[in-house]
Design an enzyme around this catalytic site. Sequence first.
Site, PDB file in Angstrom:
ATOM      1  N   CYS A 123       0.838  -1.202   0.000  1.00  0.00           N
ATOM      2  CA  CYS A 123       0.000   0.000   0.000  1.00  0.00           C
ATOM      3  C   CYS A 123       0.880   1.262   0.000  1.00  0.00           C
ATOM      4  O   CYS A 123       1.470   1.580  -1.015  1.00  0.00           O
ATOM      5  CB  CYS A 123      -0.989  -0.018   1.162  1.00  0.00           C
ATOM      6  SG  CYS A 123      -2.336   1.186   0.975  1.00  0.00           S
ATOM      7  N   HIS A 218      -3.674  -4.889   0.940  1.00  0.00           N
ATOM      8  CA  HIS A 218      -3.130  -5.238   2.257  1.00  0.00           C
ATOM      9  C   HIS A 218      -3.156  -6.747   2.461  1.00  0.00           C
ATOM     10  O   HIS A 218      -4.071  -7.288   3.083  1.00  0.00           O
ATOM     11  CB  HIS A 218      -3.942  -4.550   3.365  1.00  0.00           C
ATOM     12  CG  HIS A 218      -3.650  -3.105   3.508  1.00  0.00           C
ATOM     13  ND1 HIS A 218      -2.666  -2.623   4.358  1.00  0.00           N
ATOM     14  CD2 HIS A 218      -4.189  -2.018   2.901  1.00  0.00           C
ATOM     15  CE1 HIS A 218      -2.622  -1.303   4.277  1.00  0.00           C
ATOM     16  NE2 HIS A 218      -3.536  -0.919   3.400  1.00  0.00           N
ATOM     17  N   GLU A 220      -1.619  -8.510   4.489  1.00  0.00           N
ATOM     18  CA  GLU A 220      -1.598  -8.856   5.927  1.00  0.00           C
ATOM     19  C   GLU A 220      -2.993  -8.904   6.535  1.00  0.00           C
ATOM     20  O   GLU A 220      -3.176  -9.412   7.655  1.00  0.00           O
ATOM     21  CB  GLU A 220      -0.707  -7.876   6.702  1.00  0.00           C
ATOM     22  CG  GLU A 220      -1.332  -6.556   7.085  1.00  0.00           C
ATOM     23  CD  GLU A 220      -1.440  -5.540   5.953  1.00  0.00           C
ATOM     24  OE1 GLU A 220      -1.927  -4.432   6.211  1.00  0.00           O
ATOM     25  OE2 GLU A 220      -1.023  -5.871   4.812  1.00  0.00           O
TER      26      GLU A 220
END
Length: 236
Positions: A123, A218, A220
């Site tokens: 990002c 993202h 994660e």
Amino acid sequence: MTTTKESAVSGRPLIGVSTYLESTVSWGVWQLPAALLPAGYPRLVRAAGGLTAMLPPDDPAHAAAVVARLDGVVVAGGPDVEPERYGAVRDPRTGPPARERDAWESALVEAALASGTPLLGICRGMQLMNVALGGTLVQHLDGHVVRTGVFGTHAVKPVPGTLYESIVPDASTDVPTYHHQAVDRLGRDLVVSAYAEDGTVEALELPAPAWALGVQWHPEMGEDARVMAALVRAAS
């Protein structure tokens, strides 16, 4: 900090991840400035077979020495890159500057590229990679495939023949995303490796022999560890 030599003995590459820097964070009875990292990042590195070292903002002059101790580098998400860094007038919708992070993480990007250390930007990290190589950003997205400023999911499509396409060969993949800004003019030597359905740049990379990849979403925040696993393999 675990050294590269120690990580080699353990069989798990040491992946440095840049951190947030917050003026006040509360835990227990404490309210203090803090360098912190959302738990999804080390969870994803661990799932991909790596070890995590947190890289809080430091003197940019130390970046090359830090990167020399690492097997791979991740520049994490976070606040907007200061538009003055790419010669733009600040849009009123652009967030407050994070100059310490901008300077430190730009130095990490430059050190990783100079040393050939595998690099992943997530990002903001992808956007900073683009800026560090002379590119520019769209300061506020209007009419994106997901509503700007909220978490959601949308599809991304790889560009054939790219590093990203070799990692995620699916014709289309739904990814967890939070969009506010995006890549505008590409930085030096960068190529686009994935797009959203509306044409927004969702991944970019440097050609081989470099291993430098940025993703706008993202990972994660999801369960798909393929991109991080590819970084860890490259770091091995």
